[in-house]
Design an enzyme around this catalytic site. Structure first.
Site, short mmCIF file in Angstrom:
data_model
loop_
_atom_site.label_atom_id
_atom_site.label_comp_id
_atom_site.label_asym_id
_atom_site.label_seq_id
_atom_site.Cartn_x
_atom_site.Cartn_y
_atom_site.Cartn_z
N LYS A 253 -6.34 -8.79 -2.62
CA LYS A 253 -6.20 -7.23 -2.32
C LYS A 253 -7.48 -7.45 -0.51
O LYS A 253 -8.28 -7.89 -0.87
CB LYS A 253 -6.17 -6.16 -2.54
CG LYS A 253 -4.42 -6.16 -3.06
CD LYS A 253 -4.62 -4.85 -3.60
CE LYS A 253 -3.74 -3.85 -3.92
NZ LYS A 253 -2.74 -4.77 -3.31
N ARG B 179 5.28 -5.99 -11.94
CA ARG B 179 6.09 -6.64 -12.44
C ARG B 179 6.57 -7.28 -13.65
O ARG B 179 7.08 -7.06 -14.49
CB ARG B 179 7.32 -6.95 -11.59
CG ARG B 179 6.36 -8.42 -10.65
CD ARG B 179 7.06 -8.41 -9.40
NE ARG B 179 6.99 -7.78 -8.74
CZ ARG B 179 7.60 -8.14 -6.83
NH1 ARG B 179 8.71 -8.43 -6.89
NH2 ARG B 179 6.75 -6.55 -6.28
N1 BES Z 1 -0.38 -1.90 -6.75
C1 BES Z 1 0.50 -2.94 -5.79
C2 BES Z 1 1.36 -1.76 -4.52
C3 BES Z 1 0.74 -0.67 -3.98
C4 BES Z 1 0.17 -0.81 -3.26
C5 BES Z 1 0.72 0.91 -5.03
C6 BES Z 1 -0.45 0.71 -2.12
C7 BES Z 1 -0.41 1.82 -4.57
C8 BES Z 1 -0.62 1.48 -2.77
C9 BES Z 1 1.28 -3.76 -6.17
O1 BES Z 1 0.65 -4.21 -7.08
C10 BES Z 1 1.80 -5.12 -4.90
O2 BES Z 1 0.25 -5.21 -4.91
N2 BES Z 1 2.16 -5.03 -4.60
C11 BES Z 1 2.33 -6.15 -3.53
C12 BES Z 1 3.57 -6.98 -3.63
C13 BES Z 1 3.60 -8.24 -2.84
C14 BES Z 1 2.66 -9.35 -3.65
C15 BES Z 1 5.12 -8.80 -3.30
C16 BES Z 1 2.39 -5.42 -2.88
O3 BES Z 1 3.26 -4.68 -2.50
O4 BES Z 1 2.31 -5.99 -1.67
ZN ZN Z 2 -0.80 -6.01 -6.77
#
Ligand code: BES
Ligand code: ZN
Ligand code: ZN
Length: 503
Positions: free
Chosen positions: A277, A354
């Site tokens: 990230k 997931r």
């Molecule tokens: N933990 C994150 C989602 C999240 C983002 C929770 C902001 C709380 C605040 C999750 O694991 C994630 O990174 N999801 C990605 C999915 C994508 C790569 C398909 C996302 O939402 O960008």
């Molecule tokens: Zn994630």
């Protein structure tokens, strides 16, 4: 320390050195109680008129005046129309006012619920929750000096009519247990990953087991056991971290034949893994175990209150690990095999929740034979884009189940909006070389494609998936909710477990 709540039918002020604030409730259709009017009627009426206070849900009025030589401090809390009052509004309004006292010197509040307005007195549970939840501040890492700057209410006197005192006392006791459970979750969520990792969640689960005096059974599956069970999706995520994963299972016995599983996403830190990230997006990722914290919160309540539930067994499942990049980490393009044998092409290691939940769902249905299942997960940024900070996104394969849960969610203050498991997007999750891939086709509809991915791991159980990425951790305060962790899900799931009986 949470405020101590005393339920009684009278309050004697003489001789106390406390800084007291009297709270009264007011409605748009029923003005303030007769009791308050007699204290200094003319002055109060003038002030109310001048401030244009009409008792609306958004209005609060603070008044000070001298009575027999001592300063009286009164806050009128507007609650809207008396016939429309809900526990939710009361809890929020009381919470908000109590939080407002952080910058005052008030150590004692007297809540005048014995004002003849039944709606308020009957909701003493909501008042109790409002007091404790509103007072909460996360100060574990603050120096003593700065802690002292935040004022906390020490004693709250809830005044009810004599005939109602015993009933109100019971309700306040259960409010205390429920709120402590919510705070237990909030504290874990607010705690950074430096101080909370999978092992810490194991300790917290065991703490609950102890609290319950054996009524909550805790089992921890280590990496080896998970391997034996074929949890390749969960273990794939855990691979990059120095910390060992733990698949935590809690059990609570009820009276009934159906079984329910509560699964909470428990990524104690989500760096994104090799699909790292950007730093801005990583800052808050200690909160990626909010689902697991909520499940532990619910079990904290089951352990301390020991309620009768109409499910034969309640399970809590926390597939706990960190999502980290390293030489051992899972790589984009890798294929993992989930516990049900399905293969998953992991194209983005940041879509890790997931994967851990897939094994959680299969474990719930195949090993534990769950008939009902909730999963709570800070799953997608897309859900936040869709619904913002106040609302969770709910998905289900059983409308009746959702209808039942809905009765408790709004009332508890756990607000959500239902989103569709639209099959038209399911093909986005098909992989060329495996059964599934872990990301959808493009930037849009990400909360739905994540939901559809999870659905591939559910067979027959009635299932509700709640994406709490938005409301788990708030950017600003609202009602009884502070900035930071909210404890979303704890109160509504407790209410659901305690009251749902249509089995
Ligand atoms: N933990 C994150 C989602 C999240 C983002 C929770 C902001 C709380 C605040 C999750 O694991 C994630 O990174 N999801 C990605 C999915 C994508 C790569 C398909 C996302 O939402 O960008
Ligand atoms: Zn994630
Ligand atoms: Zn995540």
């Amino acid at each position: 320390m949470t405020p101590k709540i005393h339920v009684s039918s009278s309050f004697i002020t003489s001789g106390t050195k406390s800084q007291i604030m009297h709270l009264y409730f007011s409605f748009t259709d029923k003005k303030i109680s007769g009791q308050l009017k007699t204290e200094n009627e003319q002055y109060l009426n003038e002030k109310i008129k001048k401030e244009e206070f009409t008792g609306k849900e958004t209005e609060t009025l603070s008044i000070e005046f001298l009575k027999e030589g001592t300063l009286q401090r009164i806050t009128l809390i507007g609650l809207g129309r008396s016939t429309k009052l809900t526990a939710r509004v009361l809890k929020d309004r009381v919470g908000e006012v109590i939080r407002g006292l952080h910058t005052s010197k008030t150590d004692t509040v007297v809540i005048h619920a014995n004002d003849g307005i039944k709606a308020v007195e009957d909701n003493s549970e909501a008042i109790g929750e409002g007091i404790i939840l509103g007072d909460y501040v996360f100060e574990d890492f603050k120096a003593e000096e700065s802690r002292k700057k935040i004022n906390h209410v020490k004693n709250a006197y809830l005044l009810v009519s004599e005939s109602n005192a015993i009933r109100a006392k019971k309700k306040v006791e259960s409010a205390e247990k429920k709120s402590v459970a919510v705070l237990f979750a909030r504290n874990m969520i607010n705690t950074p990953a430096s101080h909370l990792h999978p092992g810490t969640l194991v300790e917290k689960a065991q703490e609950i087991g102890k609290l319950s005096k054996g009524r909550v059974k805790v089992e921890v599956l280590d990496k080896k056991m998970c391997e034996k069970l074929g949890m390749g999706a969960f273990l794939g995520v855990a691979e990059g971290s120095e910390r060992q994963p733990a698949f935590i299972v809690l059990r609570y016995e009820g009276k009934g034949s159906k079984k329910i599983a509560l699964i909470g996403k428990s990524i104690t830190f989500d760096s994104g893994g090799l699909s790292l990230k950007p730093s801005e997006a990583m800052m808050d990722m200690k909160i990626d175990m909010s689902g697991g914290a909520a499940v532990l919160g619910v079990f904290h309540y089951l352990a301390t209150e020991n309620p009768t539930v109409s499910f034969g067994e309640v399970f809590g499942i926390l597939p706990a690990c960190e999502n980290m990049p390293s030489g051992k980490a899972i790589k984009p393009g890798d294929i993992v095999r989930a516990m049900n044998g399905k293969t998953i092409e992991v194209l983005n290691t940041d879509a890790e929740g997931r994967l851990t939940l897939a094994d959680g769902l299969v474990y719930a249905e195949e090993q534990l034979k769950a008939d009902y299942c909730f999963d709570l997960a800070t799953l997608t940024g897309a859900c936040m884009v869709a619904l913002g900070n106040d609302l969770a996104g709910l998905f289900t394969n059983d409308e009746q189940f959702e209808k039942e849960y809905n009765k408790y969610a709004t009332e508890a203050g756990d607000e959500y909006w239902r989103l569709p498991l639209y099959e038209g997007y399911a093909k986005q999750m098909k992989s060329d070389i495996a059964d599934l891939k872990n990301i959808g086709g493009g930037r849009y509809g990400g909360a739905i494609t994540a939901g559809l991915f999870l659905k591939a791991f559910v067979k027959k159980m009635k299932w509700i998936h709640i994406d709490i990425a938005g409301p788990a951790y708030r950017e600003s305060e609202k009602g009884m909710l502070p900035k930071g962790a909210s404890g979303w899900g704890v109160a509504s799931i407790i209410n659901f477990l305690e009251q749902f009986s249509a089995l």
